[in-house]
Design an enzyme around this catalytic site. Structure first.
Site, short mmCIF file in Angstrom:
data_model
loop_
_atom_site.label_atom_id
_atom_site.label_comp_id
_atom_site.label_asym_id
_atom_site.label_seq_id
_atom_site.Cartn_x
_atom_site.Cartn_y
_atom_site.Cartn_z
N VAL A 1 8.40 -13.72 -1.67
CA VAL A 1 7.46 -11.78 -3.20
C VAL A 1 6.62 -11.43 -2.02
O VAL A 1 5.65 -12.55 -2.23
CB VAL A 1 7.39 -12.30 -4.96
CG1 VAL A 1 6.52 -11.34 -5.40
CG2 VAL A 1 9.30 -12.51 -5.32
N HIS A 2 6.82 -10.36 -1.88
CA HIS A 2 5.21 -10.34 -1.53
C HIS A 2 5.24 -8.48 -1.68
O HIS A 2 5.80 -7.64 -1.46
CB HIS A 2 5.15 -10.18 0.42
CG HIS A 2 6.56 -9.47 0.98
ND1 HIS A 2 7.97 -10.87 1.36
CD2 HIS A 2 6.76 -9.00 2.05
CE1 HIS A 2 8.29 -9.69 1.46
NE2 HIS A 2 7.85 -8.33 2.14
N LEU A 3 3.99 -7.90 -2.49
CA LEU A 3 3.43 -6.77 -2.32
C LEU A 3 3.61 -5.43 -1.01
O LEU A 3 1.85 -6.49 -0.95
CB LEU A 3 2.52 -6.43 -3.70
CG LEU A 3 2.17 -5.56 -3.61
CD1 LEU A 3 2.78 -4.49 -4.53
CD2 LEU A 3 0.54 -5.34 -5.30
#
EC number: 3.6.1.71
Length: 254
Positions: A171-173
């Site tokens: 998960v990466h913003l």
DNA sequence: GTTCTAGAAC
DNA sequence: GTTCTAGAAC
């Protein structure tokens, strides 16, 4: 001391932005035709993907009943696992605390483009539940802090959000300035992934997890990447990437 | 995710 | 003829 997750060192190929490297631009291809989209659409598989093809010390991974055992060369060596490695590299880290780390995107699509990643192994938004809610909020807060710290004096607008179907695991913003002034922005998929509903606002994701307990995405996301090129500032349609990039200049505040 | 390149589009 | 896009990469 041995890092259990990353027991071997993987060298990153430096991109040929350096003119000196021009002469040996040819490099072996490491293609893999596995469908990234389908992969990303699947559920998280805890424990999968941590073994290496050439690890003498870890011989016995519990064989998953016959069929899809980790037979192919993949896992950490595969390009889709690159973030897991980059985030561990102190040279890449722009910020870190107990919960998250921030790195610069290796191929920034704007003047400022960071990724906020949790230390916890969360494969994608598909694996996110209410127990991650505070983490998501923290990721957002950290993203805003990085903007303040590194671009506070610029007048650039920023957006924070997730790709509906990310190519890279973990998960990466995305924290990205809205100039889209970058040589790494090269094609329609790049543009549309940040400028259609393919880009899920961080705030909307947080609210969705709050209300529904998980993140769902409407159908037809892959088609959004093929939509005509439209300027995000004035909605004008542009016929090609080069013309879009030329058009974007008139919105720069430089 | 990127690179590379065939051939479509101009 | 050149620019540009889109699909393969074992």
């Amino acid at each position: 001391m041995v890092n259990e997750l990353y027991p071997y060192i993987v060298e990153f190929e430096e991109e040929a932005k350096n003119p000196d490297l021009e002469t040996h631009r040819k490099r072996k291809r490491s293609g893999n035709s596995d469908s990234v989209e389908r992969d990303a659409a699947q559920e998280a598989e805890p424990g999968a993907g941590l073994e290496t093809a050439s690890s003498p010390s870890q011989c016995s991974v519990p064989p998953k009943k016959g069929k899809d055992a980790p037979t192919k060369k993949e896992s950490l060596g595969h390009w889709s696992q690159g973030l897991k490695i980059s985030m561990q590299d102190p040279k890449m880290q722009v910020y870190k605390d107990e919960q998250v780390v921030v790195i610069k995107d290796k191929y920034p699509k704007a003047r400022h483009h960071w990724l906020v990643l949790p230390w916890a192994s969360i494969s994608s938004l598909r694996a996110v539940t209410r127990e991650h809610l505070e983490l998501l909020k923290h990721m957002h807060t950290v993203g805003e802090k990085v903007i303040a710290d590194f671009a506070g004096s610029s007048k650039l607008r920023f957006r924070l959000g997730y790709h509906a179907i990310p190519s890279m695991s973990h998960v990466h913003l995305h924290v990205i300035s809205q100039d889209f002034d970058s040589p790494c922005l090269k094609n329609k998929k790049h543009w549309n992934s940040f400028n259609t509903e393919y880009f899920l606002e961080s705030q909307a994701v947080i609210e969705m997890v709050q209300k529904a307990g998980r993140v769902t995405v409407r159908d037809g996301m892959p088609d959004l990447l093929k939509q005509p090129l439209r300027c995000h500032e004035c909605q004008q349609l542009l016929p090609s990437i080069p013309q879009l990039k030329e058009h974007l200049k008139k919105h720069w505040t430089k």
